[in-house]
Design a protein around this motif. Structure first.
Motif, PDB file in Angstrom:
ATOM      1  N   UNK A 156     -44.541  71.387  15.745  1.00 12.82           N
ATOM      2  CA  UNK A 156     -45.183  70.457  14.789  1.00 12.82           C
ATOM      3  C   UNK A 156     -44.891  69.001  15.129  1.00 12.82           C
ATOM      4  N   UNK A 157     -44.233  68.782  16.242  1.00  8.88           N
ATOM      5  CA  UNK A 157     -43.887  67.445  16.749  1.00  8.88           C
ATOM      6  C   UNK A 157     -42.904  66.725  15.826  1.00  8.88           C
ATOM      7  N   UNK A 158     -41.910  67.470  15.348  1.00  2.55           N
ATOM      8  CA  UNK A 158     -40.812  66.834  14.623  1.00  2.55           C
ATOM      9  C   UNK A 158     -39.992  65.995  15.599  1.00  2.55           C
ATOM     10  N   UNK A 159     -39.885  66.461  16.821  1.00  7.05           N
ATOM     11  CA  UNK A 159     -39.255  65.713  17.914  1.00  7.05           C
ATOM     12  C   UNK A 159     -40.245  65.651  19.069  1.00  7.05           C
ATOM     13  N   UNK A 198     -55.039  71.980  23.280  1.00  2.88           N
ATOM     14  CA  UNK A 198     -54.923  70.522  23.342  1.00  2.88           C
ATOM     15  C   UNK A 198     -53.452  70.124  23.286  1.00  2.88           C
ATOM     16  N   UNK A 199     -53.041  69.230  24.204  1.00  3.52           N
ATOM     17  CA  UNK A 199     -51.673  68.710  24.194  1.00  3.52           C
ATOM     18  C   UNK A 199     -51.409  68.044  22.845  1.00  3.52           C
ATOM     19  N   UNK A 200     -50.299  68.412  22.187  1.00  4.97           N
ATOM     20  CA  UNK A 200     -50.035  67.883  20.840  1.00  4.97           C
ATOM     21  C   UNK A 200     -49.850  66.368  20.834  1.00  4.97           C
ATOM     22  N   UNK A 201     -49.593  65.760  22.002  1.00  7.11           N
ATOM     23  CA  UNK A 201     -49.468  64.307  22.071  1.00  7.11           C
ATOM     24  C   UNK A 201     -50.819  63.621  22.133  1.00  7.11           C
ATOM     25  N   UNK A 202     -51.871  64.401  22.393  1.00  9.68           N
ATOM     26  CA  UNK A 202     -53.218  63.830  22.513  1.00  9.68           C
ATOM     27  C   UNK A 202     -54.048  64.049  21.257  1.00  9.68           C
TER      28      UNK A 202
END
Length: 574
Positions: free
Chosen positions: A379-382, A394-398
């Protein structure tokens, strides 16, 4: 401090009105001694009673105008200051909401709470005083000097002698107090931290009979704050006696030399009385300025602490614009490595695997192997140190963080519930969920039975942190909250640990049908929980030690077999 005061620009008309009203109040106060001098010199001395009534009435009118202006100015200055506090508090909260867990770890929850409450309150208080005194004090000081000189220029030499003494003492106290106020806020942070840990961890403290030790710990933090607060107040306590001593000596000198001048016919009695009043106003203007000097250092420290939070840049920004839905229900880790800030060794190293729609991927490993760290990256906590994580291709950073998280139904290791009803807590996962959907989710999560036994059913109130529920009940409601979301990817971070084996088995069976069109990532400690998974990933010291089915890993992976032997007998494994 100035940076935060810029937020007052939205209240510019209110501030202008306050400044105007304070000006009116100050002019009224400066006019009164002159009227009093006229009553004495032209009314009392000459025995002119109608003149006394006339000027006395005018004094009442001037006093009333000053009082009304003061009341309205107080109301509007409070309005602006409280509004500023609300705006800053909202800005801090909204900014903190953007933080990754890395920033929360860095600042500390206790410190963030203190900064959002106590520090902003300090700003509010000093703004109220500034709005009232930033105009009043200079007008009273300059106006008092002008009026005093106009009454008797020679007697005004006394003011020239005493004012440097007052100003010097104020600056000295200011210099001594500033560092101490900084220490007070840090000690307050520490006390808040200890209190918070004691209140949230009361069960553990009592279970291990640690009350005496925790009392000592709290006593120490409390004493440290008390000691520095007393030290600050000792420094500040010098201010008022010094001010009063100088003021009283000044008045004595004025009466002494003024009496001589009256005896020589160079001055009238009314003018001497007015002169004393103006000197008192000058001194009180300096007292008001000193009050500002007392509050400004503490507010400046608070402002610095608030700005530290507002100036903190999140470890990563939400710059993604792609939609995370190219391939529904897929999760890919590609050579992912992650290190916590300041850590000597990576928490995860070179993690690669793919989880597909309709599959159950389980992650198992010893304590500290990196299981929870791995799921917190999804979930992109870090932010990953290197490599990439793709959700739905899809890359979670994009992709925007909100877009990525909307595809995920996350059940944390520690079940977290909020104050409100059971239904409201489940709708936390989907605010538009119908009652039928809520009941379906609780049925799958094996929570329906205990909810129906509660007096108000789905409208039963949950206390803070779910303290009126058992660990297993909280876990099942957390699972229902994720199920009602109907996501593409389910993440269960050791979410069945508080369930008995029977409930665990029933829940996993019910989940099969519900999650057949989604991907399930299952972190577990128990072999029985992961035995039926399509793919089991074995973690050891942040690295993948093996990937395969239960049977494959038993035959080929020593780490997995060791875990299995610690929980099952040889016969059960066979």
């Amino acid at each position: 401090m100035i940076k935060l005061l810029k937020h007052l620009s939205v209240y510019k008309w209110i501030i202008l009105a306050v400044l105007g009203l304070v000006f009116v109040q100050s002019m009224a106060e400066l006019f009164l001694p002159t009227l009093m001098a006229d009553i004495v010199d032209k009314g009392v001395v000459l025995g002119d009673t109608p003149y006394i009534w006339k000027i006395g009435g005018l004094m009442l009118v001037v006093s009333a105008v000053g009082a009304i202006a003061s009341v309205i100015a107080s109301y509007y200055s409070s309005n602006a200051a409280i509004g500023l506090g609300r705006d800053i508090r909202r800005k801090v909260f909204n900014h903190v909401e953007k933080f990754s867990l890395q920033e929360f770890d860095e600042v500390g929850t206790a410190s963030l709470i203190t900064r959002t409450t106590n520090d902003i309150t300090q700003i509010q208080q000093v703004v109220i005083m500034m709005l009232r005194m930033v105009v009043s004090a200079p007008i009273m000081l300059v106006g008092g000097i002008i009026m005093a000189v106009s009454k008797d220029a020679e007697l005004s030499i006394i003011i020239v002698i005493t004012m440097p003494v007052l100003i010097g003492s104020i600056l000295f106290i200011f210099k001594k107090g500033m560092p101490l106020f900084q220490t007070v806020q840090k000690r307050l942070d520490r006390l808040n931290l200890v209190l918070r840990e004691n209140l949230t961890g009361i069960r553990v403290i009592r279970a291990f009979n640690r009350e005496p030790q925790e009392k000592v710990r709290l006593k120490k933090a409390n004493k440290e704050l008390t000691d520095v607060s007393i030290k600050v107040n000792k420094v500040m306590a010098f201010m008022m006696p010094v001010m009063m001593l100088v003021m009283n000596l000044t008045v004595v000198a004025i009466i002494w030399f003024g009496g001589i001048r009256i005896d020589n016919g160079a001055m009238q009695i009314g003018d001497l009385m007015a002169f004393i009043q103006y000197v008192m106003q000058i001194m009180f203007a300096l007292v008001m300025a000193s009050m500002m000097f007392v509050m400004i250092p503490r507010a400046a420290v608070s402002a610095k602490r608030i700005n530290e939070v507002l100036d903190m840049k999140p470890a990563f920004l939400d710059e993604g614009k792609l939609k995370a839905d190219r391939e529904q229900g897929t999760l890919e880790f590609e050579h992912v490595t992650f290190s916590y800030p300041g850590a000597e060794e990576p928490a995860l190293t070179d993690i690669s695997f793919t989880a597909k729609r309709g599959e159950v991927t389980a992650i198992i490993g010893g304590t500290g192997s990196g299981k929870s760290t791995l799921v917190h990256l999804i979930p992109r906590f870090y932010e990953v140190t290197s490599g990439s994580i793709r959700v739905n291709g899809v890359d979670i950073r994009e992709a925007p963080q909100s877009e990525v998280r909307s595809k995920i139904g996350f059940v944390p290791q520690k079940a977290m519930l909020f104050t409100g009803t059971i239904a409201e807590n489940i709708r936390f996962g989907n605010s538009n969920a119908s009652q039928d959907e809520i009941e379906q989710a609780t049925r799958i999560a094996q929570a329906e039975e205990f909810i129906q036994q509660m007096k108000d059913g789905y409208e039963s109130e949950i206390e803070q942190g779910g303290s009126n529920l058992s660990g297993g009940q909280k876990q099942r409601l957390s699972i229902a909250r994720a199920l009602v979301r109907k996501p593409d990817l389910y993440i269960f971070d050791d979410s069945f640990s508080a369930l008995d084996f029977k409930t665990d088995a029933k829940l996993r069976q019910a989940l099969k049908d519900e999650t057949k069109d989604a991907t399930m990532l299952l972190v577990a400690q128990r072999i029985s929980t992961v035995v039926d998974a399509d793919r089991i990933i074995v973690l050891e010291n942040g690295r993948i030690a093996g990937i395969g089915t239960h049977q494959e890993l038993l035959e080929t992976n020593d780490v997995y077999r060791e875990i299995a032997l610690s929980q099952l007998s040889e016969e059960e494994i066979a």
